[in-house]
Motif scaffolding. Structure first.
Motif, PDB file in Angstrom:
ATOM      1  N   SER A  88       0.898  -1.225   0.071  1.00  0.00           N
ATOM      2  CA  SER A  88       0.036  -0.016  -0.068  1.00  0.00           C
ATOM      3  C   SER A  88       0.984   1.402   0.067  1.00  0.00           C
ATOM      4  O   SER A  88       0.596   2.005  -0.770  1.00  0.00           O
ATOM      5  N   VAL A  89       1.841   1.282   0.540  1.00  0.00           N
ATOM      6  CA  VAL A  89       2.874   2.386   0.816  1.00  0.00           C
ATOM      7  C   VAL A  89       3.604   2.691  -0.623  1.00  0.00           C
ATOM      8  O   VAL A  89       3.649   3.583  -0.956  1.00  0.00           O
ATOM      9  N   GLU A  90       4.022   1.334  -1.138  1.00  0.00           N
ATOM     10  CA  GLU A  90       4.812   1.435  -2.433  1.00  0.00           C
ATOM     11  C   GLU A  90       3.833   1.714  -3.467  1.00  0.00           C
ATOM     12  O   GLU A  90       4.252   2.668  -4.513  1.00  0.00           O
ATOM     13  N   ASN A  91       2.504   1.632  -3.367  1.00  0.00           N
ATOM     14  CA  ASN A  91       1.613   1.987  -4.449  1.00  0.00           C
ATOM     15  C   ASN A  91       0.982   3.130  -4.376  1.00  0.00           C
ATOM     16  O   ASN A  91       0.065   3.443  -5.024  1.00  0.00           O
ATOM     17  N   VAL A 139       7.354   9.947   0.175  1.00  0.00           N
ATOM     18  CA  VAL A 139       7.859   8.643   0.889  1.00  0.00           C
ATOM     19  C   VAL A 139       9.291   8.375   0.204  1.00  0.00           C
ATOM     20  O   VAL A 139       9.410   8.338  -0.853  1.00  0.00           O
ATOM     21  N   GLU A 140      10.147   8.176   1.245  1.00  0.00           N
ATOM     22  CA  GLU A 140      11.652   7.957   0.867  1.00  0.00           C
ATOM     23  C   GLU A 140      12.079   6.745   1.424  1.00  0.00           C
ATOM     24  O   GLU A 140      13.068   6.063   0.962  1.00  0.00           O
ATOM     25  N   GLY A 141      11.303   6.047   2.537  1.00  0.00           N
ATOM     26  CA  GLY A 141      11.728   5.026   3.350  1.00  0.00           C
ATOM     27  C   GLY A 141      10.706   4.290   4.370  1.00  0.00           C
ATOM     28  O   GLY A 141       9.952   5.084   4.668  1.00  0.00           O
ATOM     29  N   HIS A 187       6.816  -1.941  19.390  1.00  0.00           N
ATOM     30  CA  HIS A 187       7.281  -1.831  18.120  1.00  0.00           C
ATOM     31  C   HIS A 187       6.462  -1.247  17.082  1.00  0.00           C
ATOM     32  O   HIS A 187       5.069  -1.373  17.241  1.00  0.00           O
ATOM     33  N   PHE A 188       6.943  -0.654  16.012  1.00  0.00           N
ATOM     34  CA  PHE A 188       6.160   0.061  14.880  1.00  0.00           C
ATOM     35  C   PHE A 188       7.011  -0.103  13.853  1.00  0.00           C
ATOM     36  O   PHE A 188       8.225  -0.148  13.766  1.00  0.00           O
ATOM     37  N   VAL A 189       6.068  -0.158  12.567  1.00  0.00           N
ATOM     38  CA  VAL A 189       6.634   0.047  11.315  1.00  0.00           C
ATOM     39  C   VAL A 189       6.380   1.647  10.823  1.00  0.00           C
ATOM     40  O   VAL A 189       5.262   2.059  11.090  1.00  0.00           O
ATOM     41  N   ALA A 190       7.596   2.555  10.212  1.00  0.00           N
ATOM     42  CA  ALA A 190       7.401   3.705  10.079  1.00  0.00           C
ATOM     43  C   ALA A 190       7.614   3.984   8.408  1.00  0.00           C
ATOM     44  O   ALA A 190       8.514   3.363   8.142  1.00  0.00           O
TER      45      ALA A 190
END
Length: 82
Positions: free
Chosen positions: A20-23, A31-33, A45-48
């Motif tokens: 979803s982030v990539e698309n 978005v860079e990373g 924990h989290f994904v950012a």
């Protein structure tokens, strides 16, 4: 990140989030990373998702298991399925 229903608790959900982030499905701009991190306040924990200045654009909580097992997926991205 206070919505407990949005906790990523499976590799399939992590893959869907990353795709979803990539698309561009989340509507995020610049978005860079993407990376995983730990909240200093409570150890969760989290994904950012970050921009080019390392500013946090979006984040989702992840379980301890996904923090361990999903590192390579976050590091190398999601491989396209044919």
């Amino acid at each position: 990140m206070s919505d407990e229903q949005s906790v990523i608790d499976s590799l399939n959900k992590l893959e869907a989030f990353l795709l979803s982030v990539e698309n561009g499905g989340l509507g995020l701009v610049g978005v860079e990373g993407v990376g995983m991190a730990t909240n200093n306040a409570d150890g969760r924990h989290f994904v950012a998702v970050f921009d080019h200045n390392h500013k946090l654009l979006h984040a989702r909580w992840i379980t301890d298991e996904i923090f361990v097992t999903g590192k390579e997926m976050v590091r190398h991205g999601v491989k396209g399925k044919h």
